[in-house]
Design a protein around this motif. Structure first.
Motif, PDB file in Angstrom:
ATOM      1  N   GLN A 343       0.826  -1.212   0.000  1.00 58.44           N
ATOM      2  CA  GLN A 343       0.000   0.000   0.000  1.00 58.44           C
ATOM      3  C   GLN A 343       0.857   1.259   0.000  1.00 58.44           C
ATOM      4  N   SER A 344       2.112   1.136   0.482  1.00 64.22           N
ATOM      5  CA  SER A 344       3.013   2.294   0.504  1.00 64.22           C
ATOM      6  C   SER A 344       3.395   2.745  -0.899  1.00 64.22           C
ATOM      7  N   LEU A 345       3.137   1.888  -1.905  1.00 66.83           N
ATOM      8  CA  LEU A 345       3.460   2.261  -3.282  1.00 66.83           C
ATOM      9  C   LEU A 345       2.538   3.348  -3.827  1.00 66.83           C
ATOM     10  N   ILE A 346       1.368   3.527  -3.221  1.00 69.05           N
ATOM     11  CA  ILE A 346       0.382   4.453  -3.769  1.00 69.05           C
ATOM     12  C   ILE A 346       0.649   5.851  -3.218  1.00 69.05           C
ATOM     13  N   PRO A 347       1.039   6.802  -4.061  1.00 70.16           N
ATOM     14  CA  PRO A 347       1.293   8.166  -3.586  1.00 70.16           C
ATOM     15  C   PRO A 347      -0.004   8.825  -3.122  1.00 70.16           C
ATOM     16  N   GLU A 348       0.150   9.784  -2.231  1.00 75.38           N
ATOM     17  CA  GLU A 348      -0.991  10.611  -1.854  1.00 75.38           C
ATOM     18  C   GLU A 348      -1.287  11.598  -2.987  1.00 75.38           C
ATOM     19  N   ALA A 349      -2.430  12.277  -2.896  1.00 73.21           N
ATOM     20  CA  ALA A 349      -2.761  13.302  -3.883  1.00 73.21           C
ATOM     21  C   ALA A 349      -1.674  14.370  -3.889  1.00 73.21           C
ATOM     22  N   GLU A 350      -1.261  14.787  -5.088  1.00 69.36           N
ATOM     23  CA  GLU A 350      -0.214  15.795  -5.310  1.00 69.36           C
ATOM     24  C   GLU A 350       1.182  15.283  -4.940  1.00 69.36           C
ATOM     25  N   GLU A 351       1.334  13.987  -4.626  1.00 70.25           N
ATOM     26  CA  GLU A 351       2.636  13.461  -4.210  1.00 70.25           C
ATOM     27  C   GLU A 351       3.308  12.715  -5.360  1.00 70.25           C
ATOM     28  N   MET A 352       4.645  12.800  -5.417  1.00 70.68           N
ATOM     29  CA  MET A 352       5.436  12.042  -6.377  1.00 70.68           C
ATOM     30  C   MET A 352       6.334  11.091  -5.601  1.00 70.68           C
ATOM     31  N   LEU A 353       6.241   9.795  -5.915  1.00 66.07           N
ATOM     32  CA  LEU A 353       6.979   8.758  -5.196  1.00 66.07           C
ATOM     33  C   LEU A 353       7.978   8.099  -6.140  1.00 66.07           C
ATOM     34  N   PHE A 354       9.146   7.814  -5.623  1.00 67.12           N
ATOM     35  CA  PHE A 354      10.239   7.288  -6.433  1.00 67.12           C
ATOM     36  C   PHE A 354      10.633   5.906  -5.901  1.00 67.12           C
ATOM     37  N   ILE A 355      10.591   4.858  -6.777  1.00 67.21           N
ATOM     38  CA  ILE A 355      11.006   3.501  -6.398  1.00 67.21           C
ATOM     39  C   ILE A 355      12.291   3.163  -7.137  1.00 67.21           C
ATOM     40  N   GLU A 356      13.301   2.782  -6.388  1.00 67.82           N
ATOM     41  CA  GLU A 356      14.628   2.539  -6.952  1.00 67.82           C
ATOM     42  C   GLU A 356      15.032   1.094  -6.697  1.00 67.82           C
ATOM     43  N   GLY A 357      15.527   0.426  -7.754  1.00 68.43           N
ATOM     44  CA  GLY A 357      15.970  -0.954  -7.599  1.00 68.43           C
ATOM     45  C   GLY A 357      16.862  -1.351  -8.763  1.00 68.43           C
ATOM     46  N   PRO A 358      17.813  -2.257  -8.542  1.00 73.48           N
ATOM     47  CA  PRO A 358      18.723  -2.674  -9.618  1.00 73.48           C
ATOM     48  C   PRO A 358      17.996  -3.492 -10.671  1.00 73.48           C
ATOM     49  N   PRO A 359      18.613  -3.704 -11.847  1.00 65.24           N
ATOM     50  CA  PRO A 359      17.982  -4.549 -12.871  1.00 65.24           C
ATOM     51  C   PRO A 359      17.675  -5.939 -12.324  1.00 65.24           C
ATOM     52  N   GLY A 360      16.499  -6.445 -12.654  1.00 61.23           N
ATOM     53  CA  GLY A 360      16.106  -7.760 -12.208  1.00 61.23           C
ATOM     54  C   GLY A 360      15.500  -7.800 -10.823  1.00 61.23           C
ATOM     55  N   SER A 361      15.348  -6.647 -10.162  1.00 62.28           N
ATOM     56  CA  SER A 361      14.796  -6.633  -8.806  1.00 62.28           C
ATOM     57  C   SER A 361      13.271  -6.731  -8.807  1.00 62.28           C
ATOM     58  N   GLY A 362      12.637  -6.567  -9.959  1.00 63.93           N
ATOM     59  CA  GLY A 362      11.184  -6.756 -10.022  1.00 63.93           C
ATOM     60  C   GLY A 362      10.386  -5.477 -10.126  1.00 63.93           C
ATOM     61  N   HIS A 473      20.146   6.299 -12.427  1.00 63.30           N
ATOM     62  CA  HIS A 473      19.612   6.636 -13.742  1.00 63.30           C
ATOM     63  C   HIS A 473      18.928   7.996 -13.773  1.00 63.30           C
ATOM     64  N   CYS A 474      18.537   8.516 -12.623  1.00 64.15           N
ATOM     65  CA  CYS A 474      17.770   9.769 -12.611  1.00 64.15           C
ATOM     66  C   CYS A 474      18.284  10.703 -11.516  1.00 64.15           C
ATOM     67  N   PRO A 475      19.543  11.146 -11.590  1.00 60.00           N
ATOM     68  CA  PRO A 475      20.083  11.980 -10.497  1.00 60.00           C
ATOM     69  C   PRO A 475      19.350  13.305 -10.342  1.00 60.00           C
ATOM     70  N   THR A 476      18.986  13.937 -11.454  1.00 63.50           N
ATOM     71  CA  THR A 476      18.311  15.234 -11.376  1.00 63.50           C
ATOM     72  C   THR A 476      16.936  15.096 -10.742  1.00 63.50           C
ATOM     73  N   LEU A 477      16.181  14.098 -11.186  1.00 62.30           N
ATOM     74  CA  LEU A 477      14.842  13.881 -10.636  1.00 62.30           C
ATOM     75  C   LEU A 477      14.911  13.453  -9.180  1.00 62.30           C
ATOM     76  N   ARG A 478      15.897  12.610  -8.818  1.00 62.95           N
ATOM     77  CA  ARG A 478      16.067  12.178  -7.423  1.00 62.95           C
ATOM     78  C   ARG A 478      16.333  13.384  -6.528  1.00 62.95           C
ATOM     79  N   GLU A 479      17.103  14.317  -7.031  1.00 62.06           N
ATOM     80  CA  GLU A 479      17.392  15.519  -6.244  1.00 62.06           C
ATOM     81  C   GLU A 479      16.123  16.347  -6.049  1.00 62.06           C
ATOM     82  N   THR A 480      15.256  16.347  -7.061  1.00 61.17           N
ATOM     83  CA  THR A 480      13.988  17.079  -6.961  1.00 61.17           C
ATOM     84  C   THR A 480      13.063  16.428  -5.942  1.00 61.17           C
ATOM     85  N   VAL A 481      12.981  15.081  -5.984  1.00 59.89           N
ATOM     86  CA  VAL A 481      12.081  14.342  -5.104  1.00 59.89           C
ATOM     87  C   VAL A 481      12.579  14.361  -3.665  1.00 59.89           C
ATOM     88  N   GLY A 482      13.905  14.242  -3.486  1.00 61.48           N
ATOM     89  CA  GLY A 482      14.446  14.118  -2.145  1.00 61.48           C
ATOM     90  C   GLY A 482      14.409  12.677  -1.665  1.00 61.48           C
TER      91      GLY A 482
END
Length: 496
Positions: A343-362, A473-482
């Protein structure tokens, strides 16, 4: 000793060694097929297994194809990977399972597949017990998913030119049929694109005055598009007499509206004209009524999109054939390394959520689980773990195949061209808090897509955004998200 000389000597003495039954290598299966941008796991089995596989074993994986030089994919010598040998084209995309060596398996995983990865792969095992090799083939395909259609009127002829176009691999024929199921012979051309795909353009000519439906179907994977004639003809010509009558009626109606408006303003000065709209009979609609009409139209559009998206996901086997399971709750962790629920995968309204994992992690499997649960609703097996009732629309974009900007990819990948007439209309839909935008496999570097995503993020209002990507893969976006909105997906150990 040069690796090429070693390889020649090994192959020269293979018949003698294997004929005495001392050592053998088997490839099961010996044919693999996977899609562009995906991954494949190839393996060969060797017997007998040395007592110490890591110190008494050499493993060579080669890519071979007629009329092309061999390419080294992976080399392991006495438990150590030889970093100087693999071909530069495979660097960063190859993973070798050393754990499986003690079980007699040489397992190679190749990710972010390219079209030119297709070919023959040779697995060669060299031990003190003997040397042997086996070959297997890999075919990388790209489905013809987005079929675009175009209608052109033939000058000075009572005909229309219907065109279907799509890109994929390998080459696909196109079959045309009319509404009665009769086959029509098309003119089809094939052109190679810079990214090694094949652009297929197929055309037929028809009489413009005949009412009928015409469907083009790409035989490789069954994707199609249908023309509804004459409804789909742009700026469908109207006979001159009918045009004159329509213009006269329109002019009369305009005069009536002007006269009635003038008299109402003159005789009823207390009306607030900013809150009134003229209806089709010369009367007025109060502003709240007009707003209600607009709200109803917006709800109709979202309901049509919801039905279209669920049908699209079902047609592409997101919910009916894949059989996704989530049996390891500890793989998903927050930024502090603590396990979190689905359930933690679902962002709240107006929220941006970032999931990070290596290749093959699913990550992609996790995205498909969300899609499957959304499509099935309360009947999904994961209902007790995952509640998507607050999400009215779920839009999934595979960023690894993106060629346009964000909005073009949403319309193209989800086949919404006939549902959403303009990009502004799609932007309006995406401002809702009950919309979830799921971006899978995002990687910075495509300026067109990156710029459109940044613009959308700054203007998205209530839309929920879930982004899945590999580390780094997304350093700029990661910096934006925190880091507060970051989840990590751990790699699951794979057993064969």
């Amino acid at each position: 000793m040069d690796w090429a000389l070693v390889f020649v000597l090994q192959v020269t003495f293979l018949p003698f060694i294997t004929s005495h039954g001392l050592f053998k290598v088997e490839a099961k299966p010996n044919k693999y097929t996977s899609e562009l941008g995906g991954e494949v796991v190839m393996k060969c089995r060797f017997d007998p297994v040395p007592s110490d596989p890591l110190t008494g074993l050499k493993v060579y994986w080669y890519w071979t194809m007629d009329n092309f030089p061999d390419r080294k994919v992976y080399v392991m010598d006495n438990g150590e990977k030889d970093l100087s040998l693999p071909d530069v084209d495979f660097q960063g995309r190859v993973k070798f399972s050393t754990e499986e060596l003690q079980n007699g398996w040489a397992v190679l995983q190749l990710s972010r597949l390219k079209i030119n990865d297709s070919g023959t792969y040779q697995c060669l095992i060299d031990t003190a017990l003997g040397t042997d090799y086996k070959k297997m083939t890999l075919s990388v395909t790209a489905p013809y998913k987005a079929v675009t259609k175009h209608i052109q009127e033939v000058a000075e002829q009572d005909e229309l030119l219907l065109t279907c176009q799509s890109e994929g691999y390998p080459e696909s024929t196109v079959v045309w049929q009319d509404g009665q199921g009769q086959n029509i012979i098309p003119n089809t051309t094939f052109v190679s694109t810079p990214d090694q795909l094949i652009k297929v353009t197929s055309q037929i000519r028809i009489r413009s005055l005949e009412k009928n439906n015409y469907t083009c179907r790409f035989t490789n994977d069954g994707h199609s598009a249908t023309f509804h004639i004459p409804d789909d003809i742009p700026n469908h010509p109207v006979k001159n007499d009918a045009l004159i009558v329509a213009l006269i009626i329109g002019l009369i109606l305009l005069i009536i509206v002007v006269v009635l408006t003038y008299h109402r303003r003159k005789g009823a000065g207390t009306h607030n004209t900013r809150n009134l709209l003229v209806n089709g009979r010369g009367g007025f609609f109060p502003a709240p009524v007009c707003l209600q009409i607009g709200k109803e139209n917006d709800e109709d559009l979202r309901e049509n999109l919801r039905a279209s998206l669920k049908a699209h996901y079902a047609d592409n086997s997101f919910s009916t054939e894949m059989g996704y399971h989530w049996d390891d709750p500890h793989r998903l962790q927050n930024n502090e390394g603590q396990p979190v629920t689905l359930q933690s995968l679902i962002p709240e309204a107006e929220e941006m959520l970032f999931i990070e994992g290596p290749p093959g992690s699913g990550k992609t499997t996790l995205a498909h689980i969300l899609i499957s649960s959304w499509v099935k609703g309360p009947t999904d097996a994961l209902t007790n773990l995952l509640d998507l009732s607050m999400v009215h629309l779920l839009l999934y974009v595979d960023c690894s195949t993106a060629k346009g900007d964000l909005f073009q990819e949403i319309i193209s990948q989800l086949s919404l061209g006939e549902k959403v007439s303009t990009e502004d209309e799609l932007r309006t839909v995406l401002t809702r808090s009950n919309v979830l935008l799921l971006l899978d496999g995002y990687r910075e570097g495509d300026q067109l897509f990156d710029d459109s995503l940044k613009t959308f993020i700054s203007e998205r209002k209530g839309c929920r955004v879930l982004i899945m990507a590999c580390p780094g893969h997304c350093p700029t976006l990661r910096e934006t998200v925190g880091t507060r909105e970051l989840l990590k997906l751990q790699t699951q150990t794979v057993k064969y």
